[in-house]
Scaffold this active site. Sequence first.
Site, PDB file in Angstrom:
ATOM      1  N   PHE A 141       9.821  -1.869  -9.919  1.00  0.00           N
ATOM      2  CA  PHE A 141       9.877  -1.265  -8.584  1.00  0.00           C
ATOM      3  C   PHE A 141       8.924  -2.034  -7.688  1.00  0.00           C
ATOM      4  O   PHE A 141       7.711  -1.984  -7.863  1.00  0.00           O
ATOM      5  CB  PHE A 141       9.522   0.231  -8.575  1.00  0.00           C
ATOM      6  CG  PHE A 141       9.764   0.816  -7.211  1.00  0.00           C
ATOM      7  CD1 PHE A 141      11.016   1.308  -6.861  1.00  0.00           C
ATOM      8  CD2 PHE A 141       8.772   0.806  -6.238  1.00  0.00           C
ATOM      9  CE1 PHE A 141      11.264   1.790  -5.577  1.00  0.00           C
ATOM     10  CE2 PHE A 141       9.020   1.282  -4.956  1.00  0.00           C
ATOM     11  CZ  PHE A 141      10.261   1.781  -4.628  1.00  0.00           C
ATOM     12  N   ASP A 226       2.094  -7.684  -9.015  1.00  0.00           N
ATOM     13  CA  ASP A 226       2.237  -6.617  -8.032  1.00  0.00           C
ATOM     14  C   ASP A 226       1.298  -5.492  -8.455  1.00  0.00           C
ATOM     15  O   ASP A 226       1.624  -4.682  -9.329  1.00  0.00           O
ATOM     16  CB  ASP A 226       3.692  -6.140  -7.972  1.00  0.00           C
ATOM     17  CG  ASP A 226       3.880  -5.019  -6.945  1.00  0.00           C
ATOM     18  OD1 ASP A 226       2.870  -4.433  -6.509  1.00  0.00           O
ATOM     19  OD2 ASP A 226       5.033  -4.718  -6.601  1.00  0.00           O
ATOM     20  N   LYS A 255      -0.878   0.202  -0.616  1.00  0.00           N
ATOM     21  CA  LYS A 255      -1.227   1.596  -0.863  1.00  0.00           C
ATOM     22  C   LYS A 255      -2.706   1.921  -0.595  1.00  0.00           C
ATOM     23  O   LYS A 255      -3.084   2.145   0.535  1.00  0.00           O
ATOM     24  CB  LYS A 255      -0.828   1.987  -2.284  1.00  0.00           C
ATOM     25  CG  LYS A 255       0.694   1.991  -2.493  1.00  0.00           C
ATOM     26  CD  LYS A 255       1.070   2.652  -3.783  1.00  0.00           C
ATOM     27  CE  LYS A 255       2.540   2.449  -4.132  1.00  0.00           C
ATOM     28  NZ  LYS A 255       3.447   3.299  -3.372  1.00  0.00           N
TER      29      LYS A 255
HETATM   30  C1  LIG Z   1       4.429  -1.589  -7.609  1.00  0.00           C
HETATM   31  C2  LIG Z   1       4.922  -1.326  -6.217  1.00  0.00           C
HETATM   32  N1  LIG Z   1       5.236  -2.354  -5.418  1.00  0.00           N
HETATM   33  C3  LIG Z   1       5.666  -2.162  -4.165  1.00  0.00           C
HETATM   34  C4  LIG Z   1       5.824  -0.908  -3.642  1.00  0.00           C
HETATM   35  C5  LIG Z   1       6.337  -0.729  -2.240  1.00  0.00           C
HETATM   36  O1  LIG Z   1       5.355  -0.270  -1.386  1.00  0.00           O
HETATM   37  P1  LIG Z   1       5.745   0.399   0.025  1.00  0.00           P
HETATM   38  O2  LIG Z   1       6.390   1.712  -0.262  1.00  0.00           O
HETATM   39  O3  LIG Z   1       4.424   0.535   0.743  1.00  0.00           O
HETATM   40  O4  LIG Z   1       6.661  -0.553   0.708  1.00  0.00           O
HETATM   41  C6  LIG Z   1       5.520   0.201  -4.441  1.00  0.00           C
HETATM   42  C7  LIG Z   1       5.689   1.582  -3.923  1.00  0.00           C
HETATM   43  O5  LIG Z   1       5.772   2.545  -4.657  1.00  0.00           O
HETATM   44  C8  LIG Z   1       5.063  -0.017  -5.762  1.00  0.00           C
HETATM   45  O6  LIG Z   1       4.762   1.005  -6.573  1.00  0.00           O
END
Ligand SMILES: Cc1ncc(COP(=O)(O)O)c(C=O)c1O
Length: 400
Positions: A141, A226, A255
């Site tokens: 994700f 990530d 976040k």
């Molecule tokens: C590991 C990871 N990467 C990227 C994102 C995407 O972030 P955003 O919702 O701020 O676009 C999330 C969101 O849950 C995430 O958990």
Amino acid sequence: MLRTPSAVRDAERHTAHNYHPLPVVISSAEGAWLTDVDGRRYLDCLAGYSALNFGHRHPKLIEAAHAQLDRLTLTSRAFIHDQFADFCRELAALCGKDLVLPMNTGAEAVETGIKVARKWGYQVKGVTPGQANIVVAEGNFHGRTTTIVSFSTDEDARADFGPYTPGFTVVPYGDLAALTAAIDENTVAVLLEPIQGEQGVVVPPEGYLPGVREVCTERNVLFIADEIQSGLGRTGATFACEQEGVVPDMYLLGKALGGGIVPVSAVAANADVLGVLKPGQHGSTFGGNPLACAVATEVVRLLATGEFQRRSAELGERLHAGLRGLVGKGLVAVRGRGLWAGLDIDPALMTGREACERLMERGVLAKDTHGSTIRLAPPLVITEEEIDHAVAQLAAVLAG
Ligand SMILES: Cc1ncc(COP(=O)(O)O)c(C=O)c1O
């Protein structure tokens, strides 16, 4: 009369139904606690999917935001503002990298990472134009943009959003041999979550991340971590990679970087990687704005003390010990690290959604994912007593 039912209806009336929230309407919060429109209090065990690692309205972050609101909020990157240098320098230092590139949302950080990796591939590695390829993992994700959902393996996230962006190879998560086999001369990067949050807090097998690091180095491929959900204290360290002794080529952050106040994301890497971007090739109107930088600099300073990472490690032990005690008593499995846990509820008992609704009735808010899994990610300011309280409420829900 309770205000919640009508407030829920009002909230649903004029919005696209791209979420299925719990029927609770929050009006204020402090630390690890939320209060709804009827004055009921809830222990927050989701913390905005880790965006609220420092709790709601942490005094230092609120103070930084207020002070900045009174001076300067936005310039765009057309001009330099006086909050920019400290933020970039201090975040780069926290990451042990030369440079940072600020954006807003997590998905934008991921998109930035993909663009930088491709440009690096063509300009530095010498990949054939238009052929760059990035290896990603099943169950990933990384956000919701059209390119990112192109390599999602979750049909809810992906179906009917094509045509899909090419240039990604999906391999099973945790399988080093499959990842190694997927790398070819056009591979510019491996993009992974060090722990898969949305998938249910899935921790890869021991040795996987160091193995990925090794193969990336050998094959001249960038390792992009990530850490948008796993990073900034959540797992008991600044980065989940750190706990495996791994230093990626690029960190993707988001976040918690915005302190639960403003959306702030960033890519951190060394100059040989981020240096491929030249003026006009990438950007964002709000990325690196003064308010974001003021808050995020304070976030970096909170993390630089190590206090939150320590709390997460120590209190995480207590949380996981409590949860392990429920395996066989309604829980099938518990995974995670630090103050981060994925719990599989016995599907014969109830769904994850039902468990979250019952927890809500008992004053604890959490979120289900993928049917029978619940994710717990409380703010790192939670106390021992509050953890015990959350575990006790879960035990009561599972006991029926
Ligand atoms: C590991 C990871 N990467 C990227 C994102 C995407 O972030 P955003 O919702 O701020 O676009 C999330 C969101 O849950 C995430 O958990």
